[in-house]
Structures are given as C-alpha cells and as structure tokens.
Design a protein around this motif. Structure first.
Motif, PDB file in Angstrom:
ATOM      1  N   ILE A   4      30.861  91.755 -14.086  1.00 58.08           N
ATOM      2  CA  ILE A   4      30.381  92.265 -15.371  1.00 58.08           C
ATOM      3  C   ILE A   4      28.856  92.223 -15.375  1.00 58.08           C
ATOM      4  CG2 ILE A   4      30.346  91.875 -17.869  1.00 58.08           C
ATOM      5  CD1 ILE A   4      33.130  90.449 -17.434  1.00 58.08           C
ATOM      6  N   HIS A 143      32.040  96.622 -17.325  1.00 53.46           N
ATOM      7  CA  HIS A 143      32.918  96.238 -16.212  1.00 53.46           C
ATOM      8  C   HIS A 143      32.485  97.092 -15.026  1.00 53.46           C
ATOM      9  CE1 HIS A 143      37.148  96.469 -14.327  1.00 53.46           C
ATOM     10  NE2 HIS A 143      36.571  95.345 -13.962  1.00 53.46           N
ATOM     11  N   TRP A 171      38.336  90.951 -17.550  1.00 56.70           N
ATOM     12  CA  TRP A 171      38.161  92.178 -18.319  1.00 56.70           C
ATOM     13  C   TRP A 171      39.553  92.682 -18.662  1.00 56.70           C
ATOM     14  CZ3 TRP A 171      33.563  94.004 -19.991  1.00 56.70           C
ATOM     15  CH2 TRP A 171      33.568  95.233 -20.641  1.00 56.70           C
ATOM     16  N   TRP A 176      35.476  92.094 -22.520  1.00 60.66           N
ATOM     17  CA  TRP A 176      35.256  90.866 -21.754  1.00 60.66           C
ATOM     18  C   TRP A 176      36.053  89.776 -22.455  1.00 60.66           C
ATOM     19  CZ3 TRP A 176      29.568  88.976 -20.637  1.00 60.66           C
ATOM     20  CH2 TRP A 176      29.588  87.880 -19.781  1.00 60.66           C
TER      21      TRP A 176
END
Length: 196
Positions: A4, A143, A171, A176
């Motif tokens: 991320i 992501h 994810w 998140w």
C-alpha cells in the motif's frame, strides 16, 4: 499481505482530486480508498470506549453499572459538601448534587473501563496517547504492486500530498482493512526528504 502507498492531504477535496488523478493514470476504484485520520491522542480513546464490546460476560456490564453508580453517589455527596457551606439555597444544593452525580458517573465508568483492561491493553492505551507519530488528515491509500508503487507515489506527490508513506496490510473490499492510526507511518524516502 498487500503493498500500500498512501498520501496525506488536509481536505477531502484535495484527496478526491488526487484520487481522480490516480484513476486517470489507470488505477482502479477498488484499489483507491479515502478516509480521515483523527488527530494524535484520539485513537486510544476508541480502545478504552470499545472495551465493553469486547469484554466477555454479562457480569462485566453489571460491574460497570456499579462503578458508575458509586461514582454518581460520590459525586453527588461531593457536590453537596462543596455547595452547602457556600449557600443555603436548596436549589443550588440540588443542582450541585446533580452535576456532581453526572460527573461522578462518567468518571466511575471510565475508571472501571481503565481498571478492567488487561495490563497489556492499558499500556497500549497509555503508549498510544503519548507516542503517536501520525498527523491527522485525509489519507488516500492505494493498493499497489511492486511494479506500479512508484507511479502511485508520484501521482500522490503531484497532487500535493503533505506526506507519502508505504505500508503492508490487508486490502479487502476496496479499503485498507487493518489500518492502525497508532502505528507510525513509514515514509517513502525519496518523498520524505523533499517534504521535510
């Protein structure tokens, strides 16, 4: 675990503009999430407040009510004890007792929640309040894969992100899922030096 990249913005409008830039560069909607991060010191309160929802056993609820009741009684007595020497008014004494009872009930409930925590959770709450490193703002989380993480970071930087970080996490369903605001961010080094 997913890779991320996230950028922090001061407003939702700026964060939404950054998201549009990410979409224009080929990132999918399910790979971009916007959410607000509270100011430092306000995250540990959630852990203390949610204690009752994770504490097993109905007996704990009764115990919390007893702590609140004891606090209310003590607060009312303290309110009357402080007010009685100052005024002979019955209304003032009743008002002081009511305010004292309310404050005592709140304090009793908080005290029960704090004392009912495990020593580990109590230390986490204490540590989180005093040692949080994450600034508040709107976070745009993306992501990414190892191949497109630099592209996402550059897009966030061009959109005016105040800070850009990298993380690994879960994810799920376009967000998140395991974001923890008390965990210090890991800045992307090439952007951290320019924003410092």
């Amino acid at each position: 675990m997913s890779l991320i990249v996230a950028g922090r913005f001061t407003t939702f409008a700026a964060a939404q503009s950054a998201a549009r830039q990410l979409f224009a560069q080929g990132f999918l909607e399910e790979d971009v999430s916007l959410f607000f991060v509270n100011p430092r010191g306000q995250h540990a309160h959630a852990a203390a407040d949610s204690l009752h929802s994770v504490t097993p056993g109905a007996g704990q609820v009764g115990l919390a009510q007893r702590w609140s009741t004891a606090g209310a009684v003590a607060g009312a007595a303290l309110g009357v004890a402080i007010c009685a020497p100052l005024t002979a008014s019955f209304i003032a004494a009743v008002t002081a007792a009511g305010i004292g009872a309310y404050a005592g009930a709140l304090l009793g409930g908080r005290l029960h929640a704090y004392l009912g925590m495990s020593p580990t959770l109590r230390e986490r709450v204490r540590h989180a309040v005093h040692h949080e490193m994450r600034d508040s703002g709107v976070l745009v989380a993306v992501h990414v894969s190892p191949d497109n993480q630099a592209k996402a970071a550059h897009a966030l930087d061009e959109a005016g992100a105040l800070a850009i970080e990298r993380a690994t996490g879960h994810w799920q369903q376009g967000r998140w899922a395991d974001f923890d605001p008390t965990v210090p961010p890991v800045p992307l080094s090439e952007f951290a030096q320019r924003h410092a």
